[in-house]
Scaffold this active site. Structure first.
Site: not given
Ligand code: PMV
Length: 295
Positions: A94-95, A138, A90
């Site tokens: 979480s990963s 992340d 979402s």
């Molecule tokens: O959907 P998420 O939380 O994986 O975020 C992706 C964010 C993007 O800018 C679309 C891609 C990225 O690698 O930064």
């Protein structure tokens, strides 16, 4: 050894960050809990099932064990139990949270010498193995906690309640990134202009968050969502939810890649109810990965 690590939300800058623009990202007080115990063979248990090393069902945890083994030069055979507050796929990180908590718990359980920086580096490597390409944002936020302006890694304070509405559609990040890539290939000047606008919006959102200027936050969210729609990552359902939320006084935007996932707004302290939506209420989390006391 029980460890936990927080999920994250992108407040602003998704997609434009891929092209070198700013992004604001914050850890949230929804966590993934990983219990690691030395054993004779690998057993990984989560809501996805019970497996040994399994790169299909538990890719992140399996890669975490493999890369840790490479670092320490011996086989590790832990029993791992995963519980999470975070919905999967979402856009809430979480990963990364399960990876960071697993690496941290393995280090502690096997009494390895490590710094937080090592946890982040290993988690980033795991993400690369599983996804092929990743920005590393992340695992960074999940390791250290807090709210950050990227790519500078400038930490800042904000503590407003974040409202997340799950669209119950699953957006595939790689697919959305590809869609934007294709659009930019066709209209380079146009899409780069949009990214420049998104960059200005992101920097202004940071200022507005720090000063709790909710009127500006909402105006900027509205503009940000229009730009995300312009680059093709919104959906009919997202459009419907964001217009309804705006009518109720909560202008909202996609958080993450779009194509589904969650939309995000901020609660300026109103008590107005949002019963018709499945709202996840969360706040920024200052603490990253940590050891938990087993009850
Ligand atoms: O959907 P998420 O939380 O994986 O975020 C992706 C964010 C993007 O800018 C679309 C891609 C990225 O690698 O930064």
């Amino acid at each position: 050894m029980l460890a936990s690590a927080p999920g994250k939300v992108i407040i602003s800058g998704e997609h434009s960050v891929v092209y070198g623009k700013h992004a604001i990202v914050t850890a949230i007080n929804l966590r993934c809990y990983v219990n690691v115990r030395k054993a004779n063979r690998v057993k990984i248990t989560s809501e996805l099932g019970e497996t040994g090393i399994d790169f299909e069902v538990h890719p992140y945890v399996s890669w975490a064990i493999k890369l840790m083994e490479k670092r320490v030069g011996k086989n590790l055979t832990p029993e791992i139990i995963i519980k999470s507050d975070l919905p999967v796929a979402s856009g809430l990180g979480s990963s990364a949270a399960v990876t960071v908590a697993t690496v941290y718990a393995l280090c502690k359980e096997y009494e390895l010498e490590f710094e937080l920086e090592d946890v982040y580096e290993i988690a980033k490597e795991v993400e690369l193995e599983v996804q092929g390409k990743a920005s590393g944002i992340d695992p960074f936020v999940s390791t250290y906690g807090g709210s950050w302006l990227m790519p500078e890694k400038e930490r800042f304070n904000f503590d407003s309640e974040i409202l997340l509405v799950d669209t119950e559609e699953k957006g595939v990040t790689a697919e959305m990134v590809r869609r934007v890539y294709d659009l930019r290939k066709k209209y380079p000047e146009l899409v780069d202009e949009i990214f420049d606008v998104m960059d200005i919006i992101t920097l202004k959102i940071k200022e507005a968050l720090e000063s709790k200027d909710y009127e500006s936050i909402f105006e900027l969210f509205r503009m940000n969502q229009s730009m995300l729609k312009a680059i093709g990552v919104s959906t009919e359902k997202i459009d419907k939810i964001t217009s309804k939320l705006e009518r109720l006084g909560y202008p909202a935007k996609i958080t993450g890649a779009g194509g589904g996932g969650c939309v995000l707004s901020i609660n300026p302290g109103k008590s107005k109810k949002l019963e018709e939506f499945k709202v996840i209420s969360t706040i920024p989390e200052t603490e990253g990965v940590r050891e938990e006391v087993v009850q």
